[in-house]
Scaffold this active site. Sequence first.
Site, PDB file in Angstrom:
ATOM      1  N   ALA A 188       0.834  -1.198   0.000  1.00  0.00           N
ATOM      2  CA  ALA A 188       0.000   0.000   0.000  1.00  0.00           C
ATOM      3  C   ALA A 188       0.867   1.245   0.000  1.00  0.00           C
ATOM      4  O   ALA A 188       2.063   1.184   0.288  1.00  0.00           O
ATOM      5  CB  ALA A 188      -0.907   0.015   1.221  1.00  0.00           C
ATOM      6  N   ASN A 189       0.250   2.345  -0.329  1.00  0.00           N
ATOM      7  CA  ASN A 189       0.854   3.653  -0.125  1.00  0.00           C
ATOM      8  C   ASN A 189       0.225   4.261   1.112  1.00  0.00           C
ATOM      9  O   ASN A 189      -0.964   4.049   1.361  1.00  0.00           O
ATOM     10  CB  ASN A 189       0.552   4.567  -1.316  1.00  0.00           C
ATOM     11  N   ARG A 190       0.996   5.034   1.837  1.00  0.00           N
ATOM     12  CA  ARG A 190       0.424   5.757   2.965  1.00  0.00           C
ATOM     13  C   ARG A 190      -0.474   6.862   2.427  1.00  0.00           C
ATOM     14  O   ARG A 190      -0.048   7.644   1.581  1.00  0.00           O
ATOM     15  CB  ARG A 190       1.532   6.428   3.777  1.00  0.00           C
TER      16      ARG A 190
END
Lengths: 238, 238
Positions: B41-43
């Site tokens: 995931a990306n933050r």
Amino acid sequence: AIVSAIARLLSEKQKGPLTGRHVLITSGPTHEPLDPVRYIANRSSGKQGHALARAALALGARVTLVSGPVNLPNIRGVNAVKVETAQEMLDAVLDALPADIALCAAAVADWRASAEAAQKLKKERGADVSLSLAQNPDILATIAIPGPQRPELVIGFAAETRNVVDHARAKRRAKGADWIVANDVSAATGIMGGDRTQVHLVTGAGVEDWPAMSKDEMAARLLARAAESLSSVRSAAE
Amino acid sequence: AIVSAIARLLSEKQKGPLTGRHVLITSGPTHEPLDPVRYIANRSSGKQGHALARAALALGARVTLVSGPVNLPNIRGVNAVKVETAQEMLDAVLDALPADIALCAAAVADWRASAEAAQKLKKERGADVSLSLAQNPDILATIAIPGPQRPELVIGFAAETRNVVDHARAKRRAKGADWIVANDVSAATGIMGGDRTQVHLVTGAGVEDWPAMSKDEMAARLLARAAESLSSVRSAAE
């Protein structure tokens, strides 16, 4: 004399089967950074771990809850330690010892990036990439190493998508845990992220298939069993 | 006659600069599954994208908000579409076209696993692993492709940790976006996950350095600018 007797009775009543015991619980996922904006994670709502903390508290225990990133409210009366990575979780767990019971309910990421990039990785158009991953410390196996710091009862959790009980038996042996609580988290079960669960309790004595129930009920039942197990160890020693 | 004049005035007053316009916004991260329990995931808290949706609504627009997994309440009056992966986000965005303005504020994961495992990956003790990643579809670049479906104004967002403006200029050209809103998300700035931001607006005319402000203020200011830009295009055509 009557007043002090009543006071004693009331205070006896407030004592639970885990009064004077320290219960250490891990909960939630860990996030392993790849660079400042990207990370690898395991899916975990933290609902089961937090339910265990409430159940241990209700039985009178002193509770330490080491939790990865979750969106759950703090539990009043529980010592909450927030972490992000598996390494931070291990450090927090070792800091929290000694404990009488350890419940490792966190979904710890098995791998982290071999080297975290200090700057955001830039993608090149059309280029695929290969990510090199290193194995994370094994928190359950580390807690279960025999020695003076080992909790009397070490309980691991196994979230599987097939051969649930076989994997749980193998995990119990491989990690040196006393009990493994195993469940099937295949999407069809709705257990992942949901409020209900259906577990198998794998102990040295065999496997118990528990019926479907709420995560709170499962936690209460498991902690009650754990409290019995501790007192039988203590009684046998007396 | 007086009554109908007042009614007309009131209804004029309720019309905003984006009344009759469709604003399409992406928000939040995407989660790319590696197996049934693990993901990359990306933050992204989704706070900026959701602030844009509120701002567009306040200016009278019809708003579609395509959002990855976030823990934010729904916005009354906004058409919310929830997705998990980049591919799902792209599909939802294409379904939502045509739009007058597209704001791509989501932190889309650049890569996904080349092949998602149907069963949970088992780790082998001590073994490191290499993960093969394939590039995800580029949602901003896809929306910005010239053609009858292209929104009049396509706005991208660039979260960087260094050379913020240079990267934003390059991104604007590479993606075919009209504007890029760029910010520095280094941990020290507190922008990531926080309520405030400090952006640079990169347009064809140059770079504007905006002062620090709340994400809501930035959203209101950006949407007001976007509305002006649309009306000037329309006025020029008349």
